[in-house]
Design a protein around this motif. Structure first.
Motif, mmCIF file in Angstrom:
data_model
loop_
_atom_site.group_PDB
_atom_site.id
_atom_site.type_symbol
_atom_site.label_atom_id
_atom_site.label_comp_id
_atom_site.label_asym_id
_atom_site.label_seq_id
_atom_site.Cartn_x
_atom_site.Cartn_y
_atom_site.Cartn_z
ATOM 1 N N ASN A 150 -4.156 21.551 -10.316
ATOM 2 C CA ASN A 150 -4.183 20.457 -11.287
ATOM 3 C C ASN A 150 -3.561 19.200 -10.704
ATOM 4 N N PHE A 151 -2.428 19.350 -9.996
ATOM 5 C CA PHE A 151 -1.783 18.199 -9.364
ATOM 6 C C PHE A 151 -2.727 17.527 -8.371
ATOM 7 N N GLU A 152 -3.396 18.331 -7.556
ATOM 8 C CA GLU A 152 -4.300 17.772 -6.554
ATOM 9 C C GLU A 152 -5.476 17.057 -7.204
ATOM 10 N N ASN A 153 -6.036 17.626 -8.256
ATOM 11 C CA ASN A 153 -7.154 16.968 -8.942
ATOM 12 C C ASN A 153 -6.728 15.616 -9.516
ATOM 13 N N LEU A 154 -5.521 15.553 -10.060
ATOM 14 C CA LEU A 154 -5.003 14.286 -10.576
ATOM 15 C C LEU A 154 -4.836 13.270 -9.449
ATOM 16 N N SER A 155 -4.398 13.746 -8.289
ATOM 17 C CA SER A 155 -4.220 12.860 -7.139
ATOM 18 C C SER A 155 -5.556 12.332 -6.641
ATOM 19 N N PHE A 156 -6.553 13.205 -6.583
ATOM 20 C CA PHE A 156 -7.882 12.772 -6.134
ATOM 21 C C PHE A 156 -8.454 11.706 -7.079
ATOM 22 N N GLU A 157 -8.229 11.878 -8.372
ATOM 23 C CA GLU A 157 -8.726 10.920 -9.353
ATOM 24 C C GLU A 157 -7.981 9.586 -9.264
ATOM 25 N N LEU B 272 -3.859 3.284 -3.086
ATOM 26 C CA LEU B 272 -3.197 4.573 -2.906
ATOM 27 C C LEU B 272 -4.029 5.441 -1.965
ATOM 28 N N VAL B 273 -3.461 5.739 -0.800
ATOM 29 C CA VAL B 273 -4.119 6.602 0.175
ATOM 30 C C VAL B 273 -3.507 7.996 0.063
ATOM 31 N N ILE B 274 -4.357 8.986 -0.116
ATOM 32 C CA ILE B 274 -3.924 10.385 -0.210
ATOM 33 C C ILE B 274 -4.401 11.121 1.038
ATOM 34 N N THR B 275 -3.501 11.875 1.675
ATOM 35 C CA THR B 275 -3.899 12.745 2.781
ATOM 36 C C THR B 275 -3.798 14.197 2.348
ATOM 37 N N LYS B 276 -4.904 14.921 2.494
ATOM 38 C CA LYS B 276 -4.943 16.363 2.192
ATOM 39 C C LYS B 276 -4.710 17.098 3.502
ATOM 40 N N HIS B 277 -3.526 17.701 3.614
ATOM 41 C CA HIS B 277 -3.111 18.314 4.874
ATOM 42 C C HIS B 277 -3.588 19.747 5.032
ATOM 43 N N ASP B 278 -3.927 20.384 3.937
ATOM 44 C CA ASP B 278 -4.280 21.798 4.011
ATOM 45 C C ASP B 278 -5.370 22.106 2.991
ATOM 46 N N LEU C 117 0.864 -1.189 0.000
ATOM 47 C CA LEU C 117 0.000 0.000 0.000
ATOM 48 C C LEU C 117 0.892 1.228 0.000
ATOM 49 N N ILE C 118 0.458 2.262 -0.683
ATOM 50 C CA ILE C 118 1.205 3.526 -0.743
ATOM 51 C C ILE C 118 0.364 4.626 -0.122
ATOM 52 N N HIS C 119 0.992 5.424 0.747
ATOM 53 C CA HIS C 119 0.317 6.541 1.403
ATOM 54 C C HIS C 119 1.167 7.789 1.171
ATOM 55 N N THR C 120 0.577 8.816 0.565
ATOM 56 C CA THR C 120 1.316 10.036 0.281
ATOM 57 C C THR C 120 0.371 11.228 0.377
ATOM 58 N N ASN C 121 0.829 12.397 -0.066
ATOM 59 C CA ASN C 121 -0.002 13.598 0.066
ATOM 60 C C ASN C 121 -0.567 14.027 -1.286
ATOM 61 N N ALA C 122 -1.421 15.029 -1.233
ATOM 62 C CA ALA C 122 -2.187 15.401 -2.425
ATOM 63 C C ALA C 122 -1.367 16.139 -3.471
ATOM 64 N N ILE C 123 -0.235 16.708 -3.073
ATOM 65 C CA ILE C 123 0.551 17.475 -4.044
ATOM 66 C C ILE C 123 1.106 16.573 -5.142
ATOM 67 N N ASN C 124 1.597 15.382 -4.737
ATOM 68 C CA ASN C 124 2.248 14.525 -5.724
ATOM 69 C C ASN C 124 1.672 13.120 -5.761
ATOM 70 N N THR D 291 -7.280 5.718 -4.021
ATOM 71 C CA THR D 291 -8.230 4.702 -3.580
ATOM 72 C C THR D 291 -9.030 5.221 -2.402
ATOM 73 N N ALA D 292 -8.379 5.996 -1.546
ATOM 74 C CA ALA D 292 -9.034 6.594 -0.384
ATOM 75 C C ALA D 292 -8.390 7.937 -0.093
ATOM 76 N N LEU D 293 -9.182 8.841 0.461
ATOM 77 C CA LEU D 293 -8.717 10.190 0.783
ATOM 78 C C LEU D 293 -8.959 10.463 2.262
ATOM 79 N N THR D 294 -7.934 10.970 2.939
ATOM 80 C CA THR D 294 -8.101 11.388 4.331
ATOM 81 C C THR D 294 -7.721 12.857 4.451
ATOM 82 N N THR D 295 -8.199 13.478 5.513
ATOM 83 C CA THR D 295 -7.792 14.843 5.828
ATOM 84 C C THR D 295 -7.742 15.000 7.338
ATOM 85 N N VAL D 296 -7.161 16.114 7.797
ATOM 86 C CA VAL D 296 -6.754 16.212 9.202
ATOM 87 C C VAL D 296 -7.749 16.939 10.106
ATOM 88 N N SER D 297 -8.807 17.491 9.529
ATOM 89 C CA SER D 297 -9.802 18.182 10.352
ATOM 90 C C SER D 297 -11.139 18.212 9.622
#
Length: 325
Positions: free
Chosen positions: A102-109, A71-77, A53-60, A112-118
């Motif tokens: 544009n980078f974030e939209n590509l990441s969201f697409e 692929l788990v994406i965390t949106k920190h801001d 499993l890969i976990h990274t942020n929304a920028i890349n 597999t799952a999206l998390t955020t911090v608040s």
């Protein structure tokens, strides 16, 4: 992950360490910040052998999409939100609107799952065209290191010790600190932990710049202050508020964005840009040491109940398991 020297780095390190302590084979692969402007180049890197499993942020995040791996994406801001434009230079506005969005939209697409911090940041994401509903998993604080130490004086027999920790920017409301400290006068002292040069700052007599510090030194600053002051006009979470709370100190914070979600009723919340309310809050804590001490104890209790590393790690492990199953 990109090493960007912000709270995102702190999150990544705490998550990996916590996962390892729970028996998860977690490994951080750091990449140079230059890839922030061309994350597609990260597609050429292969994950470590045995990755499930890969976990990274929304920028890349989109650059790490690999066949067969969740692929788990965390949106920190919420840096691409137009509401923040007034705090950006022209170049930053162009970067956020033409590249980062544009980078974030590509990441969201790709995710597999999206998390955020608040929950606040989740509400901002909900206003966008994100195809995923984010799962809110709050950031955490190491409660074994950020601990109360010593009895706060709350101004008894000397100055009331305020502390500011954070970057030095308009978004953080640092311009208000001068007005606040001028109004409070010599009975108060503000120590500033930030990446700012004292000569360029020209602080007032009751302000001291101690510069950027390592974690152990920052913890001592929390433990030796009487209260943390956070004048930020925008926060996706509020790490410094939580760290001060874990050290048993009351927080004077702005009543907006994610800060009320972190502080709860264990601190004093002030309207954005209202210098008078910040001054009154500091005076209240100095003049009411019993109430100040009670708020500090409640802050530690809230950190333990809501923002423990144990709780955060368990939520991420549950998410990983659901995706792998």
């Amino acid at each position: 992950a990109l090493r960007v020297n912000t709270g995102v780095d702190v999150f990544t390190q705490r998550l990996a360490s916590g996962l390892q302590q729970h028996g998860v084979d977690a490994e951080i692969t750091w990449y140079n910040r230059k890839y922030e402007f061309a994350p597609s180049l990260l597609k050429r890197y292969e994950p470590p052998q045995g990755t499930s499993l890969i976990h990274t942020n929304a920028i890349n995040g989109f650059a790490f999409k690999r066949p067969g791996l969740p692929l788990v994406i965390t949106k920190h801001d919420y840096s691409t939100d137009p509401q923040l434009n007034e705090y950006r230079s022209v170049w930053r506005k162009l970067y956020h609107s033409l590249l980062l969005k544009n980078f974030e939209n590509l990441s969201f697409e790709s995710a597999t799952a999206l998390t955020t911090v608040s929950h606040f940041t989740a509400s901002v994401i909900a206003r966008s065209k994100c195809p995923l509903t984010p799962t809110v998993i709050h950031n955490s604080v190491p409660l074994d290191r950020f601990v109360p130490a010593g009895e706060p004086a709350y101004g008894a027999g000397g100055q009331f010790r305020l502390l500011y920790v954070g970057s030095w920017s308009k978004r953080k409301g640092v311009d208000l600190l001068f007005q606040i400290m001028e109004a409070l006068g010599s009975d108060f002292k503000l120590r500033i932990v930030s990446d700012i040069n004292e000569k360029s700052l020209d602080p007032l007599d009751n302000m001291t710049v101690v510069g950027p510090l390592d974690q152990a030194s920052v913890i001592k600053e929390y433990q030796q202050c009487d209260a943390l002051v956070t004048t930020s006009r925008s926060e996706a979470f509020g790490y410094t508020a939580l760290e001060a709370m874990a050290c048993g100190r009351p927080v004077i914070a702005t009543n907006n964005t994610a800060l009320p979600e972190v502080v709860g009723d264990t601190g004093l919340l002030c309207d954005v840009d209202d210098v008078g309310q910040f001054v009154d809050a500091a005076l209240f804590l100095k003049n009411h040491p019993v109430e100040a001490r009670s708020l500090g104890m409640a802050a530690r209790d809230r950190a333990e109940a809501v923002f423990s590393e144990e709780k955060m790690i368990e939520q991420y492990i549950d998410l990983y398991r659901s995706l792998l199953n």
